[in-house]
Design a protein around this motif. Sequence first.
Motif: not given
Lengths: 275, 459
Positions: B208-210, B412-417, B426-434
Amino acid sequence: MANPAPTPAMESFQTVRTADANANPARLKADGVNVFYGEKQALFDVSIDIPEKSVSAFIGPSGCGKSTFLRCINRMNDSIEGCRVTGDITLDGENLYDARLDVVELRARIGMVFQKPNPFPKSIFENVAYGPKIHGLARDKTDLEEIVVSSLKKAGLFEEVKDRLHAPGTGLSGGQQQRLCIARAIAVGPEVILMDEPCSALDPIATAIIEELIDELRENYTIVIVTHSMQQAARVSQKTAFFHLGKLIEEGPTEGIFTNPREKRTQDYITGRIG
Amino acid sequence: MLGYLVLAIIVFSLAAFYVGRSAGNRFVAVEGAATHSLPGYHGAFVAIWVGVPALVLVLLWLLFQETVIDGLLLAGLPAGAIDGLSAAQTRLLLSEIKNVAGGRMFGTPSEMVLEAAQTYLRWQGIAGWAMIVVAVAIMLIGGFLAYTRLAPRFRARHGVERFVTAFMIFCSAAAILTTLGIIVSLVYESLQFFAMVPAHEFFFGLNWEPQIPIRDDQVAGAGAFGAVPVFLGTLLIATIAMIIAIPVGIFSAIYLVEYADKNVRNFIKPILEILAGVPTVVYGFFAVLTVAPAIRQAGNLLGLSTSPNSALAAGLVMGIMVIPFISSLSDDALRAVPRSLRDGSLAMGATRGETITKVLVPAALPGIMGGVLLAFSRAIGETMIVVMAAGLIATMTINPLDSVTTVTVQIVTLLIGDTAFDSPKTLAAFALGLVLFVVTLCLNVVALTIVRKYREQYD
């Protein structure tokens, strides 16, 4: 007993007693029992001998203290906050309220059946095996099975449930559940069985079966039954005690109480004028 | 202007209420007890018909006014002005027109834009007045229709009742629709993510190195989107939390129900509930500033290598946080076991302890399980504690003294900055969230089913 007792209200009151020449000897005796719930006194100076291997019935209107007295005999009142008991209740001369007495052992000797059937949410087998297991009465599995089967037989339930011993006990009908509770009480081998209005939640047929059972059980057990129904007391008991407003008004052989009550209040209750 | 309109609607409704009520009073004066509804219901009935349709109209109007005006504006532009423009460019043109209309000019706008801005202002004025006129008309019509229906035998009571029912349905639908909206947006963004990163890589990849570059001039790693270490970290921390919370929660519930006397109970129960009210950010710095250093010191004393952000620290504190969930649901479950079962067991000569372990806890087990599952889903969804106390690097480990990261921390870190919604980062955050959403949803459904089933048993 450890608590300092408030002076019991000792009016000029005397229980009317009729001796019964044919009665079995009494091993369970109560002498001067008072019960207090907080400041309120619920029982006044109750003394009675319970003859062994026979059925004694406590009758009286609601709130007269008959259930309270019954619960004193196996110390179930201990768990009620603010409840105090004074006086003596003895079983074979041993005071049940002695501080050194083990309540757990006492309750194994004096079993109880409640008003509402209360099988545990376990299988029929586990319900009956519960007591023998916690008291270590069975050496092994076959022993345990024997105890369970013989208890169910004594409670007249075995034929009805032998094919589904591992089905939940709560799935039985009301009358069967109550017989399961009786089997559960029998399984620990008690000397006395207390029954607190055991038929009040049952239909007439189930009641008749339980009454028949009580009559059989008195061969081996001392039975004390609290009942609302005077007919039931007349049908199953050999001795009857009438309670009113926390006092034991009259006690004696059942036949005498119902045919020839000596106290006016007893007569009023039996004829339906009070209660 | 809008404020005045809403105020007017309220005033009109109040007036309608008084008019309706006085009509009701008249009915009562004439007909006496034969009147179907109390005067207040007549008033409320008229007030509802005056106020509610007007309010709904205003809301809808505000919702669609902008779109309609945009359409009219574009249609009013000189022929050929928007030919060949992409959707984004059209939006840009529209916002330029609106900026000019609002008096914010950058450079010199073209003739066409100036003219369009004038049109825009004119349309807006018209729309505003039209809204007022229509709203007032609707209020008058609604009030008139409602008022003419009033009669001694008119069932205003049922009319009001029906409105209240409809309102309640609307309220519960709002919550459901919001949930649906969340799901749809999560699924939509996740699908975009899975179009860029294959699903099997996400679900089974061990790296995991996004932090990949989202602009050409950025220097960053090549990127890997294997989510296994992230989920493993979440699971590790949640497991530590449950190891703490399950025994503490259940035993404190048993103590409170079976042993504590009333005074102790009245003292302890509120304190346990305070735990549930502590903001998670406070738990977070408790974990970072107190627990983590303590664990590190203890680790050093024992000669263990302990990372500064250990999973243990985050898990411990999270465990404390979820204790109230377990203890209060277990408390309810134990309390719901009928007294007759307790008495039955005691009368058999069982001790209190035997009664608890053999009868009460088994009978209350479904409720206790429900509490545990709810606490678990709370633990894996918890964010603040782990953002502060857990690490950022996704390490593939189950050593509680190591630093791990969790799903929520990564979101959180993917969507900050720097974010760009066409980059897998950025989209990975949504996959994780889902995934997180689905997992907690399942846990909650299972927990609630268990709790409900158990309720049926005794009630």
